[in-house]
Design a protein around this motif. Sequence first.
Motif, PDB file in Angstrom:
ATOM      1  N   VAL A   3       0.860  -1.182   0.000  1.00 53.52           N
ATOM      2  CA  VAL A   3       0.000   0.000   0.000  1.00 53.52           C
ATOM      3  C   VAL A   3       0.893   1.227   0.000  1.00 53.52           C
ATOM      4  CG1 VAL A   3      -1.738   1.306   1.285  1.00 53.52           C
ATOM      5  CG2 VAL A   3      -1.851  -1.192   1.229  1.00 53.52           C
ATOM      6  N   ARG A   4       0.563   2.193  -0.855  1.00 57.27           N
ATOM      7  CA  ARG A   4       1.362   3.410  -0.959  1.00 57.27           C
ATOM      8  C   ARG A   4       0.513   4.520  -1.568  1.00 57.27           C
ATOM      9  NH1 ARG A   4       2.430   3.821  -6.293  1.00 57.27           N
ATOM     10  NH2 ARG A   4       2.586   1.939  -7.531  1.00 57.27           N
ATOM     11  N   ARG A   5       1.072   5.720  -1.562  1.00 58.71           N
ATOM     12  CA  ARG A   5       0.435   6.857  -2.222  1.00 58.71           C
ATOM     13  C   ARG A   5       0.616   6.713  -3.732  1.00 58.71           C
ATOM     14  NH1 ARG A   5      -2.367  10.397   1.277  1.00 58.71           N
ATOM     15  NH2 ARG A   5      -1.454  10.103   3.328  1.00 58.71           N
ATOM     16  N   PRO A   6      -0.367   7.127  -4.513  1.00 59.16           N
ATOM     17  CA  PRO A   6      -0.202   7.039  -5.972  1.00 59.16           C
ATOM     18  C   PRO A   6       0.803   8.070  -6.493  1.00 59.16           C
ATOM     19  CG  PRO A   6      -2.298   8.066  -5.425  1.00 59.16           C
ATOM     20  CD  PRO A   6      -1.678   7.621  -4.125  1.00 59.16           C
ATOM     21  N   VAL A   7       1.507   7.688  -7.550  1.00 63.36           N
ATOM     22  CA  VAL A   7       2.461   8.574  -8.226  1.00 63.36           C
ATOM     23  C   VAL A   7       2.028   8.710  -9.683  1.00 63.36           C
ATOM     24  CG1 VAL A   7       4.377   8.027  -6.668  1.00 63.36           C
ATOM     25  CG2 VAL A   7       4.026   6.655  -8.738  1.00 63.36           C
ATOM     26  N   GLU A   8       2.620   9.667 -10.380  1.00 65.73           N
ATOM     27  CA  GLU A   8       2.212   9.963 -11.760  1.00 65.73           C
ATOM     28  C   GLU A   8       2.199   8.719 -12.651  1.00 65.73           C
ATOM     29  OE1 GLU A   8       0.813  12.596 -13.183  1.00 65.73           O
ATOM     30  OE2 GLU A   8       0.848  13.630 -11.246  1.00 65.73           O
ATOM     31  N   VAL A  52      -3.070   3.550  -3.043  1.00 66.81           N
ATOM     32  CA  VAL A  52      -3.254   2.455  -3.987  1.00 66.81           C
ATOM     33  C   VAL A  52      -2.572   1.239  -3.384  1.00 66.81           C
ATOM     34  CG1 VAL A  52      -3.473   3.881  -6.064  1.00 66.81           C
ATOM     35  CG2 VAL A  52      -1.196   3.120  -5.328  1.00 66.81           C
ATOM     36  N   VAL A  53      -2.976   0.077  -3.847  1.00 65.72           N
ATOM     37  CA  VAL A  53      -2.306  -1.141  -3.429  1.00 65.72           C
ATOM     38  C   VAL A  53      -1.798  -1.836  -4.688  1.00 65.72           C
ATOM     39  CG1 VAL A  53      -4.421  -2.538  -3.302  1.00 65.72           C
ATOM     40  CG2 VAL A  53      -2.445  -3.220  -1.988  1.00 65.72           C
ATOM     41  N   GLU A  54      -0.543  -2.219  -4.611  1.00 61.54           N
ATOM     42  CA  GLU A  54       0.140  -2.835  -5.742  1.00 61.54           C
ATOM     43  C   GLU A  54       0.383  -4.297  -5.417  1.00 61.54           C
ATOM     44  OE1 GLU A  54       4.181  -1.912  -8.337  1.00 61.54           O
ATOM     45  OE2 GLU A  54       3.852  -0.901  -6.429  1.00 61.54           O
ATOM     46  N   GLY A  57       3.378  -6.139  -9.346  1.00 64.73           N
ATOM     47  CA  GLY A  57       3.745  -5.149 -10.347  1.00 64.73           C
ATOM     48  C   GLY A  57       2.616  -4.346 -10.949  1.00 64.73           C
ATOM     49  N   ALA A  58       1.386  -4.574 -10.518  1.00 66.08           N
ATOM     50  CA  ALA A  58       0.251  -3.823 -11.063  1.00 66.08           C
ATOM     51  C   ALA A  58      -0.627  -3.330  -9.919  1.00 66.08           C
ATOM     52  CB  ALA A  58      -0.569  -4.710 -11.993  1.00 66.08           C
ATOM     53  N   LEU A  59      -1.309  -2.222 -10.153  1.00 61.78           N
ATOM     54  CA  LEU A  59      -2.254  -1.739  -9.151  1.00 61.78           C
ATOM     55  C   LEU A  59      -3.472  -2.643  -9.125  1.00 61.78           C
ATOM     56  CD1 LEU A  59      -2.266   2.147  -9.608  1.00 61.78           C
ATOM     57  CD2 LEU A  59      -0.813   0.720  -8.168  1.00 61.78           C
ATOM     58  N   VAL A  60      -3.885  -3.023  -7.908  1.00 56.06           N
ATOM     59  CA  VAL A  60      -5.053  -3.900  -7.771  1.00 56.06           C
ATOM     60  C   VAL A  60      -6.156  -3.258  -6.937  1.00 56.06           C
ATOM     61  CG1 VAL A  60      -3.724  -6.014  -8.122  1.00 56.06           C
ATOM     62  CG2 VAL A  60      -4.097  -5.160  -5.791  1.00 56.06           C
ATOM     63  N   GLY A  61      -5.883  -2.103  -6.311  1.00 53.13           N
ATOM     64  CA  GLY A  61      -6.910  -1.461  -5.504  1.00 53.13           C
ATOM     65  C   GLY A  61      -6.591  -0.010  -5.247  1.00 53.13           C
ATOM     66  N   LEU A  62      -7.627   0.720  -4.849  1.00 50.97           N
ATOM     67  CA  LEU A  62      -7.479   2.136  -4.527  1.00 50.97           C
ATOM     68  C   LEU A  62      -8.447   2.535  -3.433  1.00 50.97           C
ATOM     69  CD1 LEU A  62     -10.144   3.806  -5.727  1.00 50.97           C
ATOM     70  CD2 LEU A  62      -8.948   3.516  -7.870  1.00 50.97           C
ATOM     71  N   THR A  63      -8.119   3.602  -2.759  1.00 50.71           N
ATOM     72  CA  THR A  63      -9.046   4.244  -1.842  1.00 50.71           C
ATOM     73  C   THR A  63      -8.795   5.737  -1.848  1.00 50.71           C
ATOM     74  OG1 THR A  63     -10.017   4.206   0.371  1.00 50.71           O
ATOM     75  CG2 THR A  63      -7.631   4.024   0.260  1.00 50.71           C
ATOM     76  N   GLY A  93      -6.758  -9.669   0.579  1.00 51.84           N
ATOM     77  CA  GLY A  93      -6.362  -8.767   1.649  1.00 51.84           C
ATOM     78  C   GLY A  93      -6.141  -7.324   1.235  1.00 51.84           C
ATOM     79  N   ALA A  94      -6.322  -7.000  -0.049  1.00 46.95           N
ATOM     80  CA  ALA A  94      -6.060  -5.631  -0.518  1.00 46.95           C
ATOM     81  C   ALA A  94      -7.007  -4.629   0.125  1.00 46.95           C
ATOM     82  CB  ALA A  94      -6.173  -5.556  -2.039  1.00 46.95           C
ATOM     83  N   ALA A  95      -8.291  -4.938   0.191  1.00 54.23           N
ATOM     84  CA  ALA A  95      -9.259  -3.993   0.764  1.00 54.23           C
ATOM     85  C   ALA A  95      -8.952  -3.730   2.236  1.00 54.23           C
ATOM     86  CB  ALA A  95     -10.685  -4.516   0.598  1.00 54.23           C
TER      87      ALA A  95
END
Length: 145
Positions: A3-8, A52-54, A57-63, A93-95
């Motif tokens: 889980v991390r902050r989204p980047v460009e 976002v949760v990665e 290698g790909a994003l799988v979730g967001l909040t 477990g992403a959510a």
Amino acid sequence: MRVRRPVESDRAGWDRLYAGYAEFYGVTQTPEMRDRVWGWIHDPAHEVEAFVVEGEGALVGLTHFRAFARPLSATTGGFLDDLFVAPDARGGGAAEALIRAVAEVGRERGWSVIRWITAGDNARARKLYDRVARQTPWVTYDLVP
């Protein structure tokens, strides 16, 4: 899973997820609307923040979340506006990781509560929500000004 902050460089993956979230709830959403929200979450002066949760290698979730004033208790709370996990990543477990990341922000900032709403028929998500939070007795209304 991270889980991390989204980047460009997350824009395409975030866009795909946010469009999926709108589709899940049957909300018409345009690319211009997503442009606006993407701008909000990258503007330090705007109230909306995101995680976002990665996974692999790909994003799988967001909040998306934001602070809100609670005058009756003279406190500040956090409102979790949007939470979405790609269908093929659900159950991993992403959510819960996204909710816990927002809760950590709340602890750091001294928020009195993290609050969110969901559709009554969102049974799969509600199983998680019932495990990590307490359902309130409040009924929600919308008034279009």
